[in-house]
Design a protein around this motif. Structure first.
Motif, PDB file in Angstrom:
ATOM      1  N   GLN A  31       0.834  -1.211   0.000  1.00 52.18           N
ATOM      2  CA  GLN A  31       0.000   0.000   0.000  1.00 52.18           C
ATOM      3  C   GLN A  31       0.862   1.252   0.000  1.00 52.18           C
ATOM      4  O   GLN A  31       0.617   2.188  -0.766  1.00 52.18           O
ATOM      5  CB  GLN A  31      -0.949   0.015   1.203  1.00 52.18           C
ATOM      6  N   ASN A  32       1.899   1.288   0.844  1.00 51.21           N
ATOM      7  CA  ASN A  32       2.795   2.449   0.882  1.00 51.21           C
ATOM      8  C   ASN A  32       3.506   2.645  -0.448  1.00 51.21           C
ATOM      9  O   ASN A  32       3.596   3.767  -0.954  1.00 51.21           O
ATOM     10  CB  ASN A  32       3.835   2.306   1.989  1.00 51.21           C
ATOM     11  N   ALA A  33       4.013   1.555  -1.008  1.00 49.91           N
ATOM     12  CA  ALA A  33       4.717   1.640  -2.286  1.00 49.91           C
ATOM     13  C   ALA A  33       3.771   2.087  -3.400  1.00 49.91           C
ATOM     14  O   ALA A  33       4.144   2.903  -4.258  1.00 49.91           O
ATOM     15  CB  ALA A  33       5.349   0.292  -2.631  1.00 49.91           C
ATOM     16  N   ALA A  34       2.549   1.578  -3.390  1.00 48.73           N
ATOM     17  CA  ALA A  34       1.566   1.970  -4.405  1.00 48.73           C
ATOM     18  C   ALA A  34       1.269   3.458  -4.311  1.00 48.73           C
ATOM     19  O   ALA A  34       1.154   4.142  -5.343  1.00 48.73           O
ATOM     20  CB  ALA A  34       0.292   1.149  -4.238  1.00 48.73           C
ATOM     21  N   GLU A  35       1.164   3.982  -3.107  1.00 51.17           N
ATOM     22  CA  GLU A  35       0.915   5.410  -2.928  1.00 51.17           C
ATOM     23  C   GLU A  35       2.075   6.247  -3.455  1.00 51.17           C
ATOM     24  O   GLU A  35       1.871   7.278  -4.096  1.00 51.17           O
ATOM     25  CB  GLU A  35       0.645   5.718  -1.458  1.00 51.17           C
ATOM     26  N   ILE A  36       3.297   5.803  -3.219  1.00 49.22           N
ATOM     27  CA  ILE A  36       4.474   6.517  -3.719  1.00 49.22           C
ATOM     28  C   ILE A  36       4.472   6.527  -5.245  1.00 49.22           C
ATOM     29  O   ILE A  36       4.796   7.536  -5.877  1.00 49.22           O
ATOM     30  CB  ILE A  36       5.766   5.880  -3.175  1.00 49.22           C
ATOM     31  N   VAL A  69      11.629   0.733  -5.330  1.00 50.25           N
ATOM     32  CA  VAL A  69      10.460   1.517  -5.738  1.00 50.25           C
ATOM     33  C   VAL A  69      10.912   2.749  -6.517  1.00 50.25           C
ATOM     34  O   VAL A  69      10.363   3.071  -7.574  1.00 50.25           O
ATOM     35  CB  VAL A  69       9.609   1.909  -4.509  1.00 50.25           C
ATOM     36  N   GLU A  70      11.932   3.431  -6.024  1.00 51.48           N
ATOM     37  CA  GLU A  70      12.441   4.626  -6.703  1.00 51.48           C
ATOM     38  C   GLU A  70      13.034   4.282  -8.070  1.00 51.48           C
ATOM     39  O   GLU A  70      12.825   5.008  -9.041  1.00 51.48           O
ATOM     40  CB  GLU A  70      13.483   5.334  -5.833  1.00 51.48           C
ATOM     41  N   ALA A  71      13.767   3.168  -8.157  1.00 47.25           N
ATOM     42  CA  ALA A  71      14.344   2.756  -9.440  1.00 47.25           C
ATOM     43  C   ALA A  71      13.237   2.449 -10.449  1.00 47.25           C
ATOM     44  O   ALA A  71      13.324   2.829 -11.626  1.00 47.25           O
ATOM     45  CB  ALA A  71      15.245   1.539  -9.246  1.00 47.25           C
ATOM     46  N   PHE A  72      12.182   1.769  -9.999  1.00 50.83           N
ATOM     47  CA  PHE A  72      11.064   1.471 -10.888  1.00 50.83           C
ATOM     48  C   PHE A  72      10.404   2.761 -11.358  1.00 50.83           C
ATOM     49  O   PHE A  72      10.112   2.929 -12.542  1.00 50.83           O
ATOM     50  CB  PHE A  72      10.033   0.587 -10.173  1.00 50.83           C
TER      51      PHE A  72
END
Length: 103
Positions: A31-36, A69-72
């Motif tokens: 959920q946190n990653a999806a929000e980012i 997450v940032e690289a993606f």
């Protein structure tokens, strides 16, 4: 170093962008990653299942590293810009930006 982080965060906020500060070793929930990333949690889970972004299992839950997450996000944004550049070039070649002809 803290001053550099704060300066960069201020630059991004001034550009109207969101800023998130995370510790490198902290793992994110889906959920946190999806929000980012600005996507739904279910879409992120599909990306993980297809191997497009890496995650690890902690018990029965998927967790993601902030760096992954940032690289993606960086790669996704670069692909989007490249696609827009190709679309713009195609439109220009086909005369899509020519003035006149149609009222």
């Amino acid at each position: 170093m803290l001053a550099d982080v704060m300066f960069r965060a201020a630059e991004l906020v001034a550009e109207g962008r969101q800023v998130t500060v995370l510790a490198d070793e902290e793992l994110l929930s889906t959920q946190n990653a999806a929000e980012i990333l600005g996507v739904s949690r279910q879409y992120l889970v599909r990306l993980i299942d297809r191997g497009e972004i890496s995650a690890e299992k902690v018990g029965t839950h998927r967790r993601l590293r902030p760096n992954d997450v940032e690289a993606f996000k960086t790669a996704r944004d670069a692909n989007r810009l490249a696609a827009l550049d190709r679309l713009t070039a195609l439109s220009e070649n086909l005369g899509g930006y020519d003035l006149g002809g149609k009222p």
